[in-house]
Design a protein around this motif. Structure first.
Motif, PDB file in Angstrom:
ATOM      1  N   UNK A   1       0.823  -1.205   0.000  1.00 13.35           N
ATOM      2  CA  UNK A   1       0.000   0.000   0.000  1.00 13.35           C
ATOM      3  C   UNK A   1       0.859   1.259   0.000  1.00 13.35           C
ATOM      4  N   UNK A   2       1.947   1.221   0.778  1.00 14.46           N
ATOM      5  CA  UNK A   2       2.836   2.381   0.823  1.00 14.46           C
ATOM      6  C   UNK A   2       3.491   2.614  -0.525  1.00 14.46           C
ATOM      7  N   UNK A   3       3.866   1.521  -1.165  1.00 15.43           N
ATOM      8  CA  UNK A   3       4.523   1.643  -2.465  1.00 15.43           C
ATOM      9  C   UNK A   3       3.552   2.141  -3.529  1.00 15.43           C
ATOM     10  N   UNK A   4       2.274   1.787  -3.371  1.00  7.78           N
ATOM     11  CA  UNK A   4       1.307   2.101  -4.416  1.00  7.78           C
ATOM     12  C   UNK A   4       1.065   3.589  -4.561  1.00  7.78           C
ATOM     13  N   UNK A   5       1.069   4.357  -3.442  1.00 13.17           N
ATOM     14  CA  UNK A   5       0.713   5.763  -3.523  1.00 13.17           C
ATOM     15  C   UNK A   5       1.935   6.592  -3.901  1.00 13.17           C
ATOM     16  N   UNK A   6       2.225   6.617  -5.179  1.00 16.17           N
ATOM     17  CA  UNK A   6       3.434   7.283  -5.672  1.00 16.17           C
ATOM     18  C   UNK A   6       3.368   8.783  -5.464  1.00 16.17           C
ATOM     19  N   UNK A   7       2.190   9.384  -5.635  1.00 11.05           N
ATOM     20  CA  UNK A   7       2.073  10.830  -5.469  1.00 11.05           C
ATOM     21  C   UNK A   7       2.493  11.249  -4.065  1.00 11.05           C
ATOM     22  N   UNK A   8       2.035  10.533  -3.044  1.00  9.24           N
ATOM     23  CA  UNK A   8       2.424  10.870  -1.672  1.00  9.24           C
ATOM     24  C   UNK A   8       3.922  10.718  -1.475  1.00  9.24           C
ATOM     25  N   UNK A   9       4.493   9.692  -2.078  1.00 11.03           N
ATOM     26  CA  UNK A   9       5.936   9.495  -1.960  1.00 11.03           C
ATOM     27  C   UNK A   9       6.706  10.633  -2.615  1.00 11.03           C
ATOM     28  N   UNK A  10       6.272  11.046  -3.799  1.00 13.05           N
ATOM     29  CA  UNK A  10       6.945  12.139  -4.505  1.00 13.05           C
ATOM     30  C   UNK A  10       6.868  13.417  -3.684  1.00 13.05           C
ATOM     31  N   UNK A  11       5.699  13.685  -3.116  1.00 17.25           N
ATOM     32  CA  UNK A  11       5.540  14.909  -2.324  1.00 17.25           C
ATOM     33  C   UNK A  11       6.361  14.850  -1.043  1.00 17.25           C
ATOM     34  N   UNK A  12       6.414  13.691  -0.419  1.00 10.69           N
ATOM     35  CA  UNK A  12       7.216  13.560   0.799  1.00 10.69           C
ATOM     36  C   UNK A  12       8.697  13.735   0.491  1.00 10.69           C
ATOM     37  N   UNK A  13       9.119  13.231  -0.657  1.00  7.53           N
ATOM     38  CA  UNK A  13      10.521  13.334  -1.064  1.00  7.53           C
ATOM     39  C   UNK A  13      10.869  14.745  -1.521  1.00  7.53           C
ATOM     40  N   UNK A  14       9.900  15.427  -2.130  1.00  6.59           N
ATOM     41  CA  UNK A  14      10.119  16.789  -2.596  1.00  6.59           C
ATOM     42  C   UNK A  14      10.613  16.903  -4.018  1.00  6.59           C
ATOM     43  N   UNK A  15      10.752  15.802  -4.712  1.00 10.87           N
ATOM     44  CA  UNK A  15      11.157  15.834  -6.116  1.00 10.87           C
ATOM     45  C   UNK A  15      10.733  14.544  -6.798  1.00 10.87           C
ATOM     46  N   UNK A  16      10.648  14.607  -8.127  1.00 13.07           N
ATOM     47  CA  UNK A  16      10.274  13.447  -8.937  1.00 13.07           C
ATOM     48  C   UNK A  16      11.523  12.728  -9.414  1.00 13.07           C
ATOM     49  N   UNK A  17      11.516  11.411  -9.316  1.00 10.67           N
ATOM     50  CA  UNK A  17      12.599  10.609  -9.900  1.00 10.67           C
ATOM     51  C   UNK A  17      12.100  10.067 -11.235  1.00 10.67           C
TER      52      UNK A  17
END
Length: 345
Positions: free
Chosen positions: A28-44
């Protein structure tokens, strides 16, 4: 199971139950890419830069500038106008797809959609950002205007690829008796065209444009409008995250739609009027933004930062770029091309 038996089994089952919960939570954590990108602060973002020579697998030319611009557009959609992109460069499409599968990047741009990578790497593909095609680079002094003029002419190509098989199959079917000249090395093939040993090279148009750009007198060579195949290039993202996939998809759609509406990098924020299509694109209608979890004017931010699709194309691979590729198949559907957008609504 009786209560006593369940009580006895619980110590043995507990580790497995905990492991299962952890696996589900990780998924589930891996699935929400938008939240991960926002938490990281940049797009890979991964792009395919291609091998130095023809590797007989990845047959597109250097489309990385266009791909990187699409990466930046997705980043703006997710993070706003000041978005940052961590760009990862891969020598081949399979490398980029594997990196995507292993969560090394959030999106990869510059891959060819297909069933095999879809199933093997568990990825999905967005709308094409470039339509490549197997075509021909010819000497202008050879007086070749169409594929039918290649009858009796020597045509160079890299052997052992789908390009070779397609060239032979399509020209035989069309009754065009060309003279095949296979090569193993690009440099030798280029010399064959320059010296006049062959009158044309057959390959994907993006690769031919790069070949032409490397000649001392590129103006002496031209790309034919006739093509043999269609090879779209698209963004890819991991399966199982529909919101992120929709963000990538509709970022591309918004770029194409903006061009079709005449909205440019300079004019999109001044767009006004009663046209509902324009209103939805610039944020007067919040339905799309709400569904995707983005800012209400996210599409206008993307176009304002990057330009519309036509502006991006000309700056990265078109008339203002080294490849100098005509729009051709990549023109809007209203102008005889294949680029069209689904509604941003």
């Amino acid at each position: 199971m009786k209560a006593s038996a369940l009580k006895t089994a619980m110590p043995r089952l507990l580790p497995w139950l905990c492991a299962g919960v952890l696996v589900i939570a990780a998924a589930l954590a891996r699935a929400d890419t938008l939240d991960q990108v926002r938490a990281r602060g940049h797009l890979r973002c991964g792009v395919v830069v291609g091998a130095e020579d023809w590797n007989k697998v990845d047959l597109h030319g250097p489309l990385a500038p266009l791909d990187a611009a699409i990466c930046a557009a997705v980043a703006v959609a997710a993070l706003g106008p000041k978005a940052q992109v961590d760009l990862a460069r891969y020598a081949g499409e399979q490398d980029a797809e594997a990196a995507l599968q292993h969560s090394e990047v959030d999106v990869a741009v510059g891959v060819t959609p297909g069933v095999t990578p879809l199933m093997h790497y568990r990825i999905e593909f967005g709308p094409p950002v470039f339509y490549d095609a197997q075509g021909f680079l010819v000497r202008r002094d050879a007086q070749i205007r169409s594929v039918h003029d290649l009858g009796g002419k020597a045509v160079c190509y890299i052997e052992g690829t789908d390009l070779e098989r397609t060239l032979q199959a399509r020209t035989i079917a069309a009754g065009i008796p060309l003279v095949p000249m296979p090569f193993q090395e690009q440099g030798e093939m280029d010399d064959g065209l320059l010296a006049g040993h062959c009158q044309a090279i057959s390959a994907d148009l993006s690769k031919l444009a790069a070949t032409r750009a490397g000649f001392h007198h590129p103006e002496k060579f031209q790309l034919l409008s006739d093509t043999l195949t269609l090879q779209p290039v698209a963004p890819a993202y991991r399966q199982g995250d529909p919101r992120w996939g929709a963000i990538v998809d509709w970022t591309v759609h918004s770029l194409v739609l903006a061009e079709s509406l005449g909205l440019t990098k300079d004019s999109v924020h001044r767009a006004a009027g009663d046209d509902p299509v324009v209103q939805r694109l610039v944020g007067a209608d919040w339905a799309t933004a709400s569904a995707l979890g983005l800012a209400k004017d996210w599409a206008a931010q993307v176009v304002g930062a990057m330009g519309n699709y036509g502006e991006i194309y000309e700056a990265t691979v078109g008339a203002r770029a080294n490849l100098n590729l005509p729009r051709g198949l990549n023109a809007l559907w209203t102008e005889g091309g294949l680029m069209h957008a689904l509604p941003v609504q």
